[in-house]
Design a protein around this motif. Structure first.
Motif, PDB file in Angstrom:
ATOM      1  N   GLY A 239       0.839  -1.204   0.000  1.00  0.00           N
ATOM      2  CA  GLY A 239       0.000   0.000   0.000  1.00  0.00           C
ATOM      3  C   GLY A 239       0.867   1.244   0.000  1.00  0.00           C
ATOM      4  O   GLY A 239       0.600   2.222  -0.698  1.00  0.00           O
ATOM      5  N   MET A 240       1.938   1.220   0.776  1.00  0.00           N
ATOM      6  CA  MET A 240       2.843   2.373   0.850  1.00  0.00           C
ATOM      7  C   MET A 240       3.484   2.623  -0.523  1.00  0.00           C
ATOM      8  O   MET A 240       3.582   3.763  -0.955  1.00  0.00           O
ATOM      9  CB  MET A 240       3.917   2.089   1.890  1.00  0.00           C
ATOM     10  CG  MET A 240       4.498   3.321   2.525  1.00  0.00           C
ATOM     11  SD  MET A 240       5.725   2.892   3.768  1.00  0.00           S
ATOM     12  CE  MET A 240       4.707   2.415   5.138  1.00  0.00           C
ATOM     13  N   ASP A 241       3.898   1.527  -1.198  1.00  0.00           N
ATOM     14  CA  ASP A 241       4.524   1.707  -2.511  1.00  0.00           C
ATOM     15  C   ASP A 241       3.550   2.300  -3.520  1.00  0.00           C
ATOM     16  O   ASP A 241       3.950   2.986  -4.460  1.00  0.00           O
ATOM     17  CB  ASP A 241       5.038   0.363  -3.035  1.00  0.00           C
ATOM     18  CG  ASP A 241       6.356  -0.011  -2.386  1.00  0.00           C
ATOM     19  OD1 ASP A 241       7.006   0.901  -1.828  1.00  0.00           O
ATOM     20  OD2 ASP A 241       6.732  -1.196  -2.405  1.00  0.00           O
TER      21      ASP A 241
ATOM     22  N   GLY B 119       1.254   4.414  -2.651  1.00  0.00           N
ATOM     23  CA  GLY B 119       0.815   5.722  -2.163  1.00  0.00           C
ATOM     24  C   GLY B 119      -0.614   5.709  -1.657  1.00  0.00           C
ATOM     25  O   GLY B 119      -1.329   6.701  -1.766  1.00  0.00           O
TER      26      GLY B 119
END
Lengths: 141, 174, 651
Positions: free
Chosen positions: B130-132, B134
């Motif tokens: 999810g972080m990758d 954004g």
């Protein structure tokens, strides 16, 4: 000699008298200081009015962990900011980057001040010149 | 500048400002456009929900147009979005569900209760993927083309309006 | 029944606002005393009905009438009475009602304290205020009615946002609104003068007390808001450069410029257009703030539940009021004269230079606040402009103003000689530079920014003291008697300037020397922060009227001696199911000790944020001194000599 032994003993004793010494949240104070400095210039995307440092949102906690990990990997501050910008955009930076679209933002204040002071100078000179003209006309009349 | 024109300057500046304000009334300030648009979808390999021995990676979808829908069973807006997803699934749209920071049992329960619109559901337990991508609020949906490029990001639930005006026309073009 | 009464009162207030504007302008156009007097009566009547509407809404909150939609969404029967009453302005509709009621209050004040004004001028002033009031009442009646019923009624309300359940909520909004709305009077003075084509020193003398009064409220309102943010938001900051904070700061900066410009216009009949433009601008920025908060174009901690429809309405209102005023300005400006002559170096030129700097600072704040909006409207991407930007650009822009503050109070009107001025100030300069260089060394850390901040504070303070000292030297008699006998306006200026110095001192020292630590503490643990020992004794649970709380217990010691006991809380508000952090603060003259409880960790440990903030109270003390300076200036007998002022007219 005796006294210094006593002092050493006392020094050993003192920490035991106090029940416990609080530990900083992070293990490495240097990492924490960098995290603090970085995250207080970054915007939390969930609570959009808080910095990453202040926000208690889950995503903010994740990102702080991520920044700790990136610091541990040896990335520079700029590289860490770039890492986040690549994912979330310039929006995460509370300090906007200097580029074509933000040029006016950064030089604007200087321009305003220079234009203001220059403008005042010019207006005052012209005003005095006109007032002198008026006075001379009045004298002639 | 003519002597009278200069007194119009404050009014002119003000009118420009009003124009900007009028234009910005249409924008939602909370929506943060993704920098990943027109960039390759970040790679990952994640276990499939309820089948931890199987994995999924975006490369597996190369050559197909697909949607990556980030969701979670704890997310209320995802429940609102769910009927729209079901409708999309019925019309043959390929969707991969990214179960974001969720409890697997509850995620499965939710899908078996309300229906599963996804071709495949993968588990992003710690939110790293999810972080990758954004992700900053669930649900979010990415439209990814045949070459694996992200072409559109829907922030928040897919509404009927967004489906009609943005997603369907885009899918037709791809 | 009562809410319907309130609604009816609002409708009557709307009619009376229309009557106020209509009769006053018609009377002014025909020079008809009876029509103009009717306008005055309508203004007073409007206040009465706004008051009735306001009290009706208050009653609905008092009586927990959850059949009223606004009450149901912003209150709860478990909410303590004082917060139920403060909840009147806890949401959009009610705060709009507070806005118009405040406007009606200022209008009545104008009718009471303006007997000395020429009748036609006063009618135009009241007519302008009536139009503004009409606009806002229309907005309330058609798009933000606080009395709207909800059928069927609910049994329980949704509760006031826990962030707002704070004593700050009782004080901050009304005082801030008194400031914002007070500038509508100043705006009215500007419009009346432009309509009549008479801008003269007398106009400036009439306008000055109203400007100062509004400015005092605005200053105090911002100060209360900043203090509230400091202890309530739990981050220990006092100013976040948030869009809505900026929206209140911009009219303050321009209002400050206006106060100084009015001095030039009153004393020297000069720069009248500039002054009148500032008068228009100040209120325009107050309206802009209203638009920014309520339209949802910017994200902010303070943003109300927003609605583009409402945003559009306020934008139209803003466009009408400000656009109309600026058009009038453009039409009338060419007719105004130049006024008295003064040199390039003189008190006039310095006050104006200060004005220019304040306006550049306003422009800077505006640029930073609106830039993301500009970029987005042009589809050039989405950025954030936050504290790091403002901290970087704002201080350098303001520096010249701080330098001028010391210089201008010594400069004579009309003409000054720079070398003479600097000669008089050489001791002030020497002492402040030396102390600014040495003080940080004594305090333990020297950085250029700390030295610069101290230099500005010392320079402003020292020049104010020397100015008083020079006046004292000339007088006979006791010092106290002489100080008390100084003109009130002068005393006010000195106190306000000293307030700026105290403020800068506070900002500099807290920024330079504050210590913050995030700790993990188990009961019995002690953390050492800047010489203070914080011992965590444990937590206990407690119930508030509408929340559950976990209260931490900390004993703070200095060199082993107990200093104080602090009890930070984590609250859970039941009705809205919201957690809140209540910091515990021990304030002092030299430092604040600040503890915020974080999250529970494994075992009995908690994450805890500890601050030692030196001189932080000076920030607000300085701001309140500025406000006090304004009050002193208001007491100047010059403004009370109404009749003589009207007679000695020079126009």
């Amino acid at each position: 000699m005796k006294r210094s032994v006593l002092l050493v003993a006392l020094c050993l004793w003192v920490p035991m008298l106090v029940q416990g010494v609080a530990r900083p949240l992070g293990d490495d104070p240097e990492v924490e200081a960098r995290l603090k400095a970085l995250s207080s210039e970054l915007r939390c995307l969930v609570c959009q009015n808080q910095t990453l440092a202040d926000s208690s949102a889950a995503l903010a906690e994740d990102l702080r962990q991520e920044i700790r990990a990136l610091i541990a990997q040896g990335l520079s501050d700029q590289e860490i900011i770039d890492y986040l910008v690549a994912r979330y955009g310039d929006f995460v930076r509370y300090r906007p980057p200097l580029k074509a679209t933000t040029l006016l933002l950064w030089i604007g204040p200087g321009l305003l001040l220079a234009a203001g002071v220059g403008g005042l100078w010019w207006v005052l000179r012209r005003r005095n010149a006109r007032l002198s003209d008026d006075e001379e006309k009045r004298k002639e009349a | 500048m003519k002597p009278v024109l200069k007194y119009l300057l404050p009014l002119a500046i003000f009118l420009v400002l009003v124009g900007f304000f009028a234009a910005s009334l249409k924008h939602d300030p909370r929506e943060v456009p993704s920098p990943l648009i027109d960039k390759p979808a970040p790679a990952f390999r994640l276990p499939v929900l309820n089948a931890p021995d199987k994995t999924f990676a975006p490369e597996d979808m190369r050559g197909r147009v697909w949607l990556l829908n980030v969701w979670a069973s704890w997310c209320g807006a995802c429940r609102d979005e769910h009927p729209v997803l079901m409708e999309m699934a019925r019309s043959g749209i390929v969707m991969v569900g990214l179960d974001y920071k969720d409890d697997e049992a509850q995620a499965s329960a939710f899908l078996s209760r309300s229906g599963n619109p996804y071709t495949i559901v993968v588990v992003d337990a710690d939110g790293r993927v999810g972080m990758d991508y954004g992700v900053y609020g669930v649900p979010e949906t990415y439209v990814i083309d045949r070459a694996g490029i992200i072409r559109y990001k829907q922030i928040g639930p897919i509404t009927q309006k967004a489906l009609r005006e943005k997603i369907l026309p885009l899918l037709q073009r791809l | 029944m009562i809410p319907e009464l309130g609604h009816l009162a609002l409708i009557l207030a709307w009619l009376l606002a229309a009557a106020q504007a209509g009769f006053a302008f018609a009377g002014a156009a025909r020079n008809d005393g009876i029509l103009m007097a009717t306008g005055v009566s309508a203004a007073r009547g409007q206040f009465v009905f706004c008051g009735i509407a306001f009290v009706s809404l208050g009653y609905a909150f008092y009586a927990n009438d959850f059949s009223v939609l606004y009450v149901a969404s912003h209150s709860n029967s478990t909410l303590p009475l004082y917060y139920r009453l403060a909840a009147i302005w806890g949401g959009h509709e009610g705060s709009m009602l507070l806005w118009t009621t405040t406007l009606a209050l200022w209008t009545v004040a104008v009718t009471l304290f303006s007997q000395h004004l020429p009748e036609v001028f006063r009618a135009r002033l009241l007519g302008t205020m009536g139009l503004i009031s009409l606009g806002f009442l229309t907005f309330i009646l058609f798009a933000s009615n606080p009395f709207q019923r909800m059928i069927p009624a609910v049994l329980q309300g949704r509760d006031l946002n826990p962030l707002l359940q704070d004593p700050g909520m009782v004080l901050h909004p009304p005082v801030l609104y008194m400031g914002y709305v007070g500038f509508s009077v100043v705006f009215g003075f500007a419009i009346a003068a432009l309509l009549g084509g008479e801008l003269n020193p007398q106009w400036a003398r009439w306008t000055r007390p109203w400007t100062t009064a509004a400015w005092v409220f605005l200053t105090a309102g911002i100060t209360f808001g900043s203090q509230w943010a400091y202890y309530e938001l739990g981050w220990g900051g006092w100013w976040f450069w948030d869009a809505v904070e900026n929206a209140s700061f911009m009219p303050w900066l321009v209002g400050t410029a206006l106060i100084h410009a009015l001095a030039v216009t009153e004393k020297r009949d000069a720069f009248k257009l500039w002054t009148v433009l500032l008068a228009i601008l100040t209120f325009s920025l107050a309206l802009l703030g209203t638009f920014l908060v309520r339209s949802g174009v910017l994200t902010s901690v303070h943003a109300f539940a927003t609605d583009p429809q409402r945003g559009l309405f306020i934008l139209v209102l803003l466009g009408g009021v400000v656009g109309g005023a600026l058009t009038l300005f453009a039409l009338r400006a060419p007719q105004m004269g130049l006024g008295g002559r003064f040199g390039m170096v003189s008190r006039e030129s310095m006050l104006l230079a200060g004005n220019v700097v304040l306006l550049a600072a306003t422009g800077t704040v505006m640029l930073g606040t609106l830039y993301p909006l500009f970029l987005e409207a042009l589809e050039l991407g989405k950025i954030s402009v936050g504290p790091p930007y403002f901290d970087t650009v704002f201080v350098p822009v303001m520096l010249p103003a701080m330098l001028l503050m010391g210089l201008a109070i010594f400069a004579p009107w009309k003409h000054a000689v720079l070398t003479v001025l600097l000669g008089r100030l050489k001791w002030v300069m020497g002492v402040s530079v030396a102390m600014a260089l040495l003080l940080p060394l004594m305090l333990g850390k020297w950085t250029p920014l700390i030295a610069l901040g101290l230099l500005m504070a010392l320079w402003i303070a020292a020049s104010a003291f020397v100015s008083v000292y020079e006046r004292l030297k000339k007088r006979e008699g006791g010092i106290i008697k002489t100080v008390v006998g100084l003109p009130r306006a002068y005393q006010g200026m000195i106190v306000a300037h000293l307030g700026v110095a105290v403020f800068i001192m506070g900002v500099t020292l807290v920024k330079g020397y504050e210590v913050e630590q995030d700790m993990r503490m188990s009961p019995g643990d002690t953390a050492q922060v800047d010489g203070y020992g914080f011992r965590f004794d444990g937590i206990r649970e407690a119930f508030g009227p509408n929340y559950m709380a976990i209260i931490g217990h900390f004993t703070v010691t200095w060199n082993g001696r107990p200093v104080t006991i602090l009890a930070p809380e984590k609250r859970h508000y039941l009705a809205s199911d919201t957690p809140m952090t209540e910091a515990a603060i021990s304030s002092g003259f030299f430092r604040d000790l600040y503890i915020a409880l974080g999250e529970p960790m494994d075992g009995q440990a908690w994450s805890v944020r500890l601050y030692v903030k030196p001189f932080v109270q000076w920030i607000w003390a300085g701001c309140l001194m500025m406000a006090a300076g304004g009050v002193l200036a208001l007491l100047d007998p010059r403004y009370r000599r109404r009749n003589s002022a009207a007679m000695e007219g020079t126009a």
